[in-house]
Scaffold this motif. Structure first.
Motif, PDB file in Angstrom:
ATOM      1  N   ALA A   1       0.795  -1.349  -0.021  1.00  0.00           N
ATOM      2  CA  ALA A   1      -0.072  -0.173  -0.181  1.00  0.00           C
ATOM      3  C   ALA A   1       0.897   1.307  -0.065  1.00  0.00           C
ATOM      4  N   SER A   2       0.185   2.371  -0.134  1.00  0.00           N
ATOM      5  CA  SER A   2       1.138   3.742   0.134  1.00  0.00           C
ATOM      6  C   SER A   2       0.994   4.053   1.479  1.00  0.00           C
ATOM      7  N   SER A   3       2.252   4.689   1.746  1.00  0.00           N
ATOM      8  CA  SER A   3       2.354   5.225   3.394  1.00  0.00           C
ATOM      9  C   SER A   3       1.673   6.558   3.517  1.00  0.00           C
ATOM     10  N   ASP A   4       0.859   6.496   4.597  1.00  0.00           N
ATOM     11  CA  ASP A   4       0.016   7.809   4.725  1.00  0.00           C
ATOM     12  C   ASP A   4       1.006   8.859   5.220  1.00  0.00           C
ATOM     13  N   ASP A   5       1.850   8.457   6.135  1.00  0.00           N
ATOM     14  CA  ASP A   5       2.824   9.390   6.792  1.00  0.00           C
ATOM     15  C   ASP A   5       3.962   9.659   6.036  1.00  0.00           C
ATOM     16  N   LEU A   6       4.928   8.755   5.451  1.00  0.00           N
ATOM     17  CA  LEU A   6       5.927   9.035   4.825  1.00  0.00           C
ATOM     18  C   LEU A   6       5.754   9.134   3.428  1.00  0.00           C
ATOM     19  N   GLY A   7       4.859   8.603   2.636  1.00  0.00           N
ATOM     20  CA  GLY A   7       4.577   8.943   1.321  1.00  0.00           C
ATOM     21  C   GLY A   7       4.952   7.731   0.218  1.00  0.00           C
ATOM     22  N   GLY A   8       5.783   6.844   0.894  1.00  0.00           N
ATOM     23  CA  GLY A   8       6.366   5.963   0.027  1.00  0.00           C
ATOM     24  C   GLY A   8       5.630   4.518   0.176  1.00  0.00           C
ATOM     25  N   LEU A   9       6.401   3.543   0.008  1.00  0.00           N
ATOM     26  CA  LEU A   9       5.660   2.152   0.214  1.00  0.00           C
ATOM     27  C   LEU A   9       5.437   1.674   1.529  1.00  0.00           C
ATOM     28  N   ALA A  10       4.503   1.076   1.741  1.00  0.00           N
ATOM     29  CA  ALA A  10       3.995   0.505   2.884  1.00  0.00           C
ATOM     30  C   ALA A  10       3.898  -0.955   2.602  1.00  0.00           C
ATOM     31  N   VAL A  11       4.602  -1.822   3.393  1.00  0.00           N
ATOM     32  CA  VAL A  11       4.465  -3.132   3.282  1.00  0.00           C
ATOM     33  C   VAL A  11       3.658  -3.659   4.755  1.00  0.00           C
ATOM     34  N   LEU A  12       2.562  -4.327   4.516  1.00  0.00           N
ATOM     35  CA  LEU A  12       1.592  -4.755   5.571  1.00  0.00           C
ATOM     36  C   LEU A  12       1.664  -6.084   5.757  1.00  0.00           C
ATOM     37  N   ILE A  13       2.223  -6.619   6.934  1.00  0.00           N
ATOM     38  CA  ILE A  13       2.340  -7.971   7.171  1.00  0.00           C
ATOM     39  C   ILE A  13       1.180  -8.357   8.454  1.00  0.00           C
ATOM     40  N   LYS A  14       0.501  -9.584   8.213  1.00  0.00           N
ATOM     41  CA  LYS A  14      -0.435 -10.078   9.231  1.00  0.00           C
ATOM     42  C   LYS A  14      -0.361 -11.615   9.419  1.00  0.00           C
ATOM     43  N   VAL A  15       0.128 -11.873  10.685  1.00  0.00           N
ATOM     44  CA  VAL A  15       0.425 -13.403  11.065  1.00  0.00           C
ATOM     45  C   VAL A  15      -0.669 -13.707  12.229  1.00  0.00           C
ATOM     46  N   PRO A  16      -1.328 -14.705  12.308  1.00  0.00           N
ATOM     47  CA  PRO A  16      -2.028 -14.948  13.698  1.00  0.00           C
ATOM     48  C   PRO A  16      -1.087 -15.320  14.689  1.00  0.00           C
ATOM     49  N   ALA A  17      -1.911 -14.567  15.879  1.00  0.00           N
ATOM     50  CA  ALA A  17      -0.948 -14.512  16.951  1.00  0.00           C
ATOM     51  C   ALA A  17      -1.021 -15.849  17.853  1.00  0.00           C
ATOM     52  N   ASN A  18      -1.705 -17.084  17.537  1.00  0.00           N
ATOM     53  CA  ASN A  18      -1.950 -17.959  18.041  1.00  0.00           C
ATOM     54  C   ASN A  18      -1.423 -19.156  17.204  1.00  0.00           C
ATOM     55  N   MET A  19      -1.233 -20.328  17.846  1.00  0.00           N
ATOM     56  CA  MET A  19      -0.799 -21.640  17.458  1.00  0.00           C
ATOM     57  C   MET A  19      -1.889 -22.225  16.428  1.00  0.00           C
ATOM     58  N   GLY A  20      -1.799 -23.283  15.820  1.00  0.00           N
ATOM     59  CA  GLY A  20      -2.796 -23.855  14.910  1.00  0.00           C
ATOM     60  C   GLY A  20      -3.001 -23.295  13.617  1.00  0.00           C
ATOM     61  N   LEU A  21      -1.868 -22.784  13.092  1.00  0.00           N
ATOM     62  CA  LEU A  21      -2.040 -22.330  11.760  1.00  0.00           C
ATOM     63  C   LEU A  21      -2.051 -23.044  10.605  1.00  0.00           C
ATOM     64  N   LYS A  22      -2.581 -22.717   9.454  1.00  0.00           N
ATOM     65  CA  LYS A  22      -2.865 -23.583   8.364  1.00  0.00           C
ATOM     66  C   LYS A  22      -1.466 -23.694   7.608  1.00  0.00           C
ATOM     67  N   VAL A  23      -1.288 -24.580   7.028  1.00  0.00           N
ATOM     68  CA  VAL A  23       0.101 -25.140   6.102  1.00  0.00           C
ATOM     69  C   VAL A  23      -0.299 -24.517   4.739  1.00  0.00           C
ATOM     70  N   ALA A  24       0.421 -23.697   4.190  1.00  0.00           N
ATOM     71  CA  ALA A  24       0.175 -23.286   2.724  1.00  0.00           C
ATOM     72  C   ALA A  24       0.308 -24.278   1.491  1.00  0.00           C
TER      73      ALA A  24
END
Length: 450
Positions: free
Chosen positions: A427-450
């Motif tokens: 996405a675009s960074s609202d504060d800095l104006g450049g690129l924003a890379v957003l990462i989301k991972v589950p906080a708990n165990m029991g994740l799915k294997v891709a």
């Protein structure tokens, strides 16, 4: 397929319904017989009373009405009747018959008391007790008492309603008991399910003694399976590391040999670029193999706050040489269920790209929201247009050919995150104006294997 709980409850309900149906059929048949027996017994008693009254009246039937005190005999069409026929064929009846008579269906009146179906006043079906008796003077009388069948049917209906109510109450109690019993029986299995899910947090084996003896063998099998799975994953990771080492060594030798060649610089650069891409592709494949094996185990817990702090120190020194800065906004004590090497490779690739393309500043922030750990790395560089962001995530997609690299950094990061059930967006960074890379991972165990 139905769950064990539903199977047990459904099986219990079917068994209960069958038991109630069979029980009601058997019991209703028995009660019908008893009701008819009691009904006939009442007819027998009233027939005896009529015979006694006829005997005490000295064969004068006109005196019977005064001897029989049941008011139903005087009430027209009350459903209770009597009738006598004298030696001369004259018929005398109770007031309840009005001007009607009782007609015996089938065999004529005999000397043995018989109870059978008959036809009452105006063709109404009745049940009659009839007998031919001989008084002391030698007079022969046909004596009949009868009751309306409707009374018998009404008594049967009352009994059946009471029976249905009793069986309905028993059925509800039995069904509730079946549900409670099923819940109690399946409780150890539910406990086992929770313990298996929580086992990753504790990293402990399950204790067979905590479960009933029927479940203990299953617990032992689960422990053995988990141990074997852990061993397989560890062995696969070691083999992947050995393979990476075996491939990197000849690659390094080739690179050194190319650097010593003297001649056509363009050809040497072309060969070097091809070798770089080969290294990157091998690195991506090995990273995916390692991530798949790591995610299959999911028995990982990495201190994300510590890893980010170490990267900020490392990349901060590199940034200072180019007059750039790295800012960190990370909540303390953050943990993610990813292998440490994998999450650090993701962060390393993204931070490396951010430093290459930023103007002067890179910011990394991380926090937990709604059971998800969110990481954002943004810079003040030119960014990536929204129409080109998909191309940037594609393996080998290089939008800026002026910068060194293979275009596989983001692709490797995406592969690693997907293996753990995470995701990466641009996405675009609202504060800095450049690129924003957003990462989301589950906080708990029991994740799915891709």
């Amino acid at each position: 397929m139905l769950s064990l709980r539903r199977r047990a409850i459904l099986g219990g309900a079917v068994t209960l319904v069958l038991s109630i149906v069979i029980g009601m059929f058997a019991l209703s048949s028995f009660i019908d017989g008893k009701t008819l027996e009691r009904f006939d017994s009442g007819l027998n008693d009233r027939h005896t009373q009529l015979v006694v009254a006829l005997s005490t009246s000295e064969g004068n039937p006109t005196r019977l009405k005064a001897s029989l005190f049941d008011p139903a005999y005087s009430t027209p069409l009350s459903g209770r009747y009597w009738q006598v026929m004298g030696p001369n064929g004259q018929i005398y009846t109770s007031g309840s018959l009005i001007d009607q008579t009782i007609q015996i269906v089938g065999a004529p009146v005999g000397q043995v008391l018989d109870i059978t179906s008959a036809q009452g006043p105006y063709g109404v079906a009745v049940r009659a007790a009839h007998q031919r008796i001989i008084l002391e003077g030698g007079q022969i009388w046909n004596v009949i008492v009868a009751n309306d069948i409707a009374q018998l049917n009404a008594e049967r209906e009352r009994t059946l309603r009471s029976l249905l109510l009793a069986f309905a109450l028993i059925g509800m109690l039995a069904l509730a008991g079946s549900i409670l019993q099923t819940t109690a029986i399946l409780q150890p299995i539910e406990k086992l399910r929770r313990d298996v899910a929580n086992r990753w947090d504790r990293n402990e084996d399950l204790s067979p003694t905590d479960y009933p003896e029927e479940v203990s063998p299953l617990v032992e099998d689960i422990n053995e399976l988990l141990a074997r799975n852990h061993e397989i994953v560890a062995r696969a990771r070691r083999q992947t590391a050995d393979l990476a080492h075996a491939l990197k060594t000849p690659s390094a030798i080739l690179r050194n040999e190319l650097s010593t060649l003297v001649g056509d610089a363009d050809k040497i650069q072309s060969a070097t670029d091809a070798l770089d891409r080969l290294d990157a592709q091998l690195g991506r494949s090995l990273a995916r193999m390692r991530a798949a094996n790591s995610a299959a185990s999911i028995n990982h817990r990495t201190d994300l706050s510590a890893s980010i702090a170490r990267f900020v120190r490392l990349f901060g020194k590199l940034a200072e040489r180019d007059g750039k800065t790295i800012e960190s906004r990370v909540t303390d004590g953050l943990h993610v269920p990813l292998d440490k090497q994998d999450i650090e490779e993701v962060l390393g690739n993204i931070l490396d790209n951010a430093l290459k393309h930023c103007a002067s500043k890179v910011r990394i922030s991380a926090a937990t929201t709604e059971n998800v750990v969110s990481i954002q790395i943004e810079d003040d560089g030119p960014g990536i247009p929204q129409t080109a962001q998909r191309e940037a995530l594609r393996a080998g997609g290089r939008l800026d050919q002026s910068k060194p690299g293979t275009g596989l950094g983001l692709a490797i990061a995406v592969d690693l995150l997907h293996a753990y059930g995470g995701e990466l967006d641009l996405a675009s960074s609202d504060d800095l104006g450049g690129l924003a890379v957003l990462i989301k991972v589950p906080a708990n165990m029991g994740l799915k294997v891709a």
